[in-house]
Write an enzyme that holds these catalytic residues in place. Structure first.
Site, short mmCIF file in Angstrom:
data_model
loop_
_atom_site.label_atom_id
_atom_site.label_comp_id
_atom_site.label_asym_id
_atom_site.label_seq_id
_atom_site.Cartn_x
_atom_site.Cartn_y
_atom_site.Cartn_z
N PHE A 171 11.95 -26.02 -39.36
CA PHE A 171 10.86 -25.37 -40.09
C PHE A 171 10.39 -24.06 -39.45
O PHE A 171 9.71 -23.26 -40.07
CB PHE A 171 9.66 -26.33 -40.21
CG PHE A 171 8.79 -26.38 -38.98
CD1 PHE A 171 7.79 -25.43 -38.79
CD2 PHE A 171 8.98 -27.33 -37.99
CE1 PHE A 171 7.00 -25.44 -37.64
CE2 PHE A 171 8.19 -27.36 -36.86
CZ PHE A 171 7.20 -26.41 -36.68
N LYS A 195 20.88 -26.71 -46.07
CA LYS A 195 19.66 -27.50 -46.31
C LYS A 195 18.53 -26.91 -45.47
O LYS A 195 18.51 -27.07 -44.26
CB LYS A 195 19.86 -28.97 -45.93
CG LYS A 195 18.71 -29.82 -46.48
CD LYS A 195 18.53 -31.13 -45.77
CE LYS A 195 17.64 -31.05 -44.56
NZ LYS A 195 16.24 -30.65 -44.81
N GLU A 198 12.58 -29.10 -45.27
CA GLU A 198 11.80 -29.52 -46.45
C GLU A 198 10.35 -29.05 -46.33
O GLU A 198 9.59 -29.13 -47.27
CB GLU A 198 11.87 -31.04 -46.63
CG GLU A 198 11.26 -31.87 -45.51
CD GLU A 198 12.20 -32.12 -44.33
OE1 GLU A 198 13.10 -31.28 -44.08
OE2 GLU A 198 12.03 -33.15 -43.65
N ARG A 199 9.99 -28.53 -45.12
CA ARG A 199 8.60 -28.11 -44.94
C ARG A 199 8.37 -26.65 -45.34
O ARG A 199 7.22 -26.25 -45.51
CB ARG A 199 8.19 -28.34 -43.49
CG ARG A 199 8.35 -29.82 -43.13
CD ARG A 199 7.64 -30.18 -41.90
NE ARG A 199 8.51 -30.27 -40.76
CZ ARG A 199 8.12 -30.68 -39.56
NH1 ARG A 199 6.87 -30.98 -39.36
NH2 ARG A 199 8.96 -30.76 -38.57
N SER A 248 15.08 -30.63 -33.79
CA SER A 248 14.62 -31.48 -32.68
C SER A 248 15.77 -32.27 -32.05
O SER A 248 16.83 -32.45 -32.66
CB SER A 248 13.58 -32.47 -33.20
OG SER A 248 14.21 -33.35 -34.11
N CYS A 303 11.26 -22.07 -30.46
CA CYS A 303 12.08 -22.80 -29.48
C CYS A 303 12.19 -22.00 -28.19
O CYS A 303 12.54 -22.54 -27.16
CB CYS A 303 13.45 -23.07 -30.04
SG CYS A 303 14.35 -21.57 -30.37
N GLU A 403 8.21 -31.82 -25.14
CA GLU A 403 8.06 -30.52 -25.80
C GLU A 403 6.79 -30.58 -26.64
O GLU A 403 6.65 -31.47 -27.48
CB GLU A 403 9.28 -30.25 -26.70
CG GLU A 403 9.20 -28.92 -27.42
CD GLU A 403 10.39 -28.66 -28.35
OE1 GLU A 403 10.97 -29.62 -28.89
OE2 GLU A 403 10.74 -27.48 -28.52
P1 NAD Z 1 13.45 -31.49 -37.07
O1 NAD Z 1 14.54 -32.05 -36.25
O2 NAD Z 1 12.31 -32.37 -37.44
O3 NAD Z 1 14.08 -30.97 -38.46
C1 NAD Z 1 15.22 -30.15 -38.48
C2 NAD Z 1 16.09 -30.57 -39.66
O4 NAD Z 1 16.56 -31.90 -39.46
C3 NAD Z 1 15.33 -30.55 -40.98
O5 NAD Z 1 16.14 -29.94 -41.94
C4 NAD Z 1 15.07 -32.02 -41.25
O6 NAD Z 1 15.09 -32.31 -42.63
C5 NAD Z 1 16.21 -32.73 -40.55
N1 NAD Z 1 15.81 -34.03 -40.00
C6 NAD Z 1 14.61 -34.35 -39.45
N2 NAD Z 1 14.61 -35.63 -39.04
C7 NAD Z 1 15.83 -36.13 -39.34
C8 NAD Z 1 16.44 -37.42 -39.15
N3 NAD Z 1 15.79 -38.42 -38.58
N4 NAD Z 1 17.71 -37.58 -39.57
C9 NAD Z 1 18.37 -36.57 -40.12
N5 NAD Z 1 17.84 -35.34 -40.33
C10 NAD Z 1 16.59 -35.11 -39.95
O7 NAD Z 1 12.95 -30.17 -36.35
P2 NAD Z 1 11.73 -29.23 -36.76
O8 NAD Z 1 10.47 -29.93 -36.43
O9 NAD Z 1 11.92 -28.70 -38.13
O10 NAD Z 1 11.95 -28.00 -35.76
C11 NAD Z 1 11.36 -27.93 -34.50
C12 NAD Z 1 12.36 -28.29 -33.41
O11 NAD Z 1 13.48 -27.44 -33.50
C13 NAD Z 1 11.81 -28.08 -32.01
O12 NAD Z 1 12.24 -29.13 -31.19
C14 NAD Z 1 12.44 -26.76 -31.57
O13 NAD Z 1 12.57 -26.59 -30.17
C15 NAD Z 1 13.77 -26.86 -32.23
N6 NAD Z 1 14.39 -25.55 -32.40
C16 NAD Z 1 15.44 -25.23 -31.59
C17 NAD Z 1 16.03 -23.98 -31.69
C18 NAD Z 1 17.17 -23.61 -30.79
O14 NAD Z 1 17.90 -22.70 -31.12
N7 NAD Z 1 17.35 -24.31 -29.68
C19 NAD Z 1 15.57 -23.07 -32.64
C20 NAD Z 1 14.51 -23.45 -33.47
C21 NAD Z 1 13.93 -24.70 -33.34
#
Ligand code: NAD
Length: 520
Positions: A171, A195, A198-199, A248, A303, A403
């Protein structure tokens, strides 16, 4: 107008304010170059984080809808793969100019759905645009290799696309991270299922519209919505050959493991805990401004946010000045010109961040600056947490091991650079780290010994520009981290080598017996 805006089907501008939208429309999928309303019965409410007003409903796409998207991408692949590289380059040029023209519109969708300030949202778009612009150089970047390996015999290697590939986005950068995948996946000849989070899928929907305008044939770029179930479909569908994931650790490690077990190529960038080490010889003004900006900007939801300060020696005496700078940052709705940071993405996120601040208090840390309970007068219902500084933190405290992903800076004291390096390297994450010093020798040592993917020397958020790759390390990437996003590694991820050895010789027909030995 609002209806068309949120579903991404119109060229109208997003509203540049946080006013409630009457009859908020639903977000559509984008398949075969068309916006297709979902027939699902399950919807996810998307709310403006500054007000919690409903902006749109995002579908949990049905299996049929997901299959249709994959079929569209499969159908498009042979012709797109065969399309000349000059033509693909032209599409990239066009996409770059369209993204630039639509920057305000894209940024407005980000501010409305994600919450970051409008100025910061433009940075989100710009960093994605730079990947598109760099992809315009594909005509020289995708060259293979050739060498004459023996008389009349040569070996040449080509980079071929994989087929249908997928991207699953977080997101926090609704434009930049889709743009880590859209240009490179497609310019290398693949077709894509993306994809968005969704947020906040609005920016991706505008990008879909721009992709169509840029001249991508039907089915080359498809966008589907949903959450974990949609992700499982992507992991399991055999037609999808590779997955790019950013998000994440919980989701990413699962996707990496399950996707790899299915024989897919998976690149996954995960969470972070980025440290800044400040040395007593640093330029104090620059260090304090950099740290305050990088800890609290985007409400800490980057991140590469600098979420952890390691104060070496007497720099702990700089804390009151740091707190002054943090206090001067204004929380407000992202469209307000005076906003320095916006709200957190959701009420749950606010609760989680406040819980981590409370846990620090319980574990004996000091809350030097407390952002809990702060809210701007005009937007009392948003997910607000103001800049927060926690001092006297120990490495076993929850606020250090987790985090936080909010506007919270945790501060630890050490006496020497050796201790600083040991402390930072002990942390399981390895996304980024920064050092503030005037000493070349100290900086060089930090550079050599630090186990983090992206280092800043007097630079707070060293996210590499797209001629390089995003190179996280340790727990900030899944698996071995062998596949980085964008840059040369990005091209490598989206292509596979084919190596051809050929013999062209007029006098071939002289031997009378077949040779059974390994050719030398
Ligand atoms: P998130 O993992 O909740 O969501 C990311 C994606 O995964 C979304 O599209 C979501 O629909 C999907 N998802 C979520 N839970 C899932 C599950 N249980 N099973 C399958 N798919 C699932 O992450 P977020 O909250 O949207 O983003 C924040 C996180 O992303 C932080 O931890 C941040 O550090 C990390 N991030 C990392 C980088 C990098 O390059 N290292 C860049 C941006 C964000």
């Amino acid at each position: 107008q609002a209806q068309a805006q949120a579903s991404g089907v119109s060229t109208a501008d997003y509203p540049m304010n946080h006013e409630a939208i009457s009859n908020p429309p639903d977000t559509a999928n984008f398949v075969d170059n068309e916006f297709v309303p979902s027939k699902t019965s399950q919807w996810i409410d998307l709310r403006d984080p500054a007000t919690n007003n409903l902006v749109t409903r995002v579908p949990q796409s049905t299996e049929e809808e997901l299959k249709a998207a994959v079929e569209s991408a499969q159908k498009a692949f042979p012709a797109w793969r065969a399309t000349s590289i000059m033509h693909k380059q032209q599409v990239m040029f066009k996409l770059a100019s369209l993204v630039r023209e639509n920057m305000d519109r894209l940024a407005a969708s980000i501010t409305l759905e994600q919450g970051k300030t409008f100025a910061d949202a433009k940075g989100d778009v710009l960093r994605g645009l730079q990947v598109v612009e760099t992809a315009c150089g594909i005509t020289t970047q995708l060259t293979g290799e050739v060498i004459e390996v023996a008389k009349d015999m040569e070996t040449r290697s080509y980079r071929e696309p994989l087929g249908v590939v997928a991207a699953i986005c977080p997101f926090n950068f609704p434009a930049m991270i889709p743009l880590w995948s859209i240009p490179l996946a497609t310019v290398t000849g693949n077709t894509l299922i993306l994809k968005p989070s969704e947020r906040d899928p609005g920016a991706a929907m505008i990008l879909a519209e721009l992709c169509k305008k840029a001249g991508f044939p039907d089915g080359v770029v498809n966008i589907v919505h949903g959450s974990a179930k949609t992700v499982d479909f992507i992991i399991d569908d055999p037609a999808i050959k590779a997955i790019s994931f950013v998000g994440s650790n919980k989701a990413g490690e699962y996707i990496f493991t399950r996707g790899s077990a299915q024989g897919k190529r998976v690149q996954a960038n995960l969470g972070a805990k980025n440290h800044a080490a400040v040395l007593p010889d640093a330029n104090k003004n620059h260090a304090l401004n950099s740290i305050a900006g990088a800890a609290f900007g985007a409400a800490g939801q980057r991140c590469m946010a600098l979420s952890t300060l390691v104060m070496v020696g007497d720099t702990k005496d700089w804390l009151p000045e740091l707190a002054e700078r943090a206090k001067a940052l204004k929380i407000n709705g992202g469209f307000e010109p005076d906003a320095d940071l916006g709200p957190l993405i959701s009420p749950e996120s606010k609760k989680r961040v406040e819980g981590l601040i409370a846990s620090a208090e319980q574990e004996g840390a000091t809350i030097l600056l407390d952002g809990r309970g702060q809210k701007p007068e005009k937007y009392p219902n948003g997910n607000w947490v103001g800049p927060t500084i926690i001092t006297n933190v120990k490495p076993n405290m929850k606020c250090y091991t987790e985090e936080i992903f909010g506007p919270v800076l945790v501060c630890l004291n050490v006496e020497t650079i050796d201790e600083a390096i040991a402390l930072i390297n002990d942390n399981p994450y390895g996304n980024g780290a920064a050092i503030f010093t005037r000493s070349g020798a100290t900086a060089t040592r930090f550079q050599k010994e630090m186990e983090a993917g992206q280092l800043g020397i007097n630079v707070p958020i060293p996210v590499p520009l797209p001629m390089f790759s995003f190179t996280g390390n340790k727990k900030s990437v899944a698996g071995t981290g062998a596949s980085n996003f964008y840059g040369k590694d990005g091209l490598r991820f989206y292509t596979q080598w084919k190596t051809v050895t050929s013999l062209w010789r007029a006098e071939d027909a002289v031997a009378t017996k077949a040779s059974v030995n390994m050719p030398r």
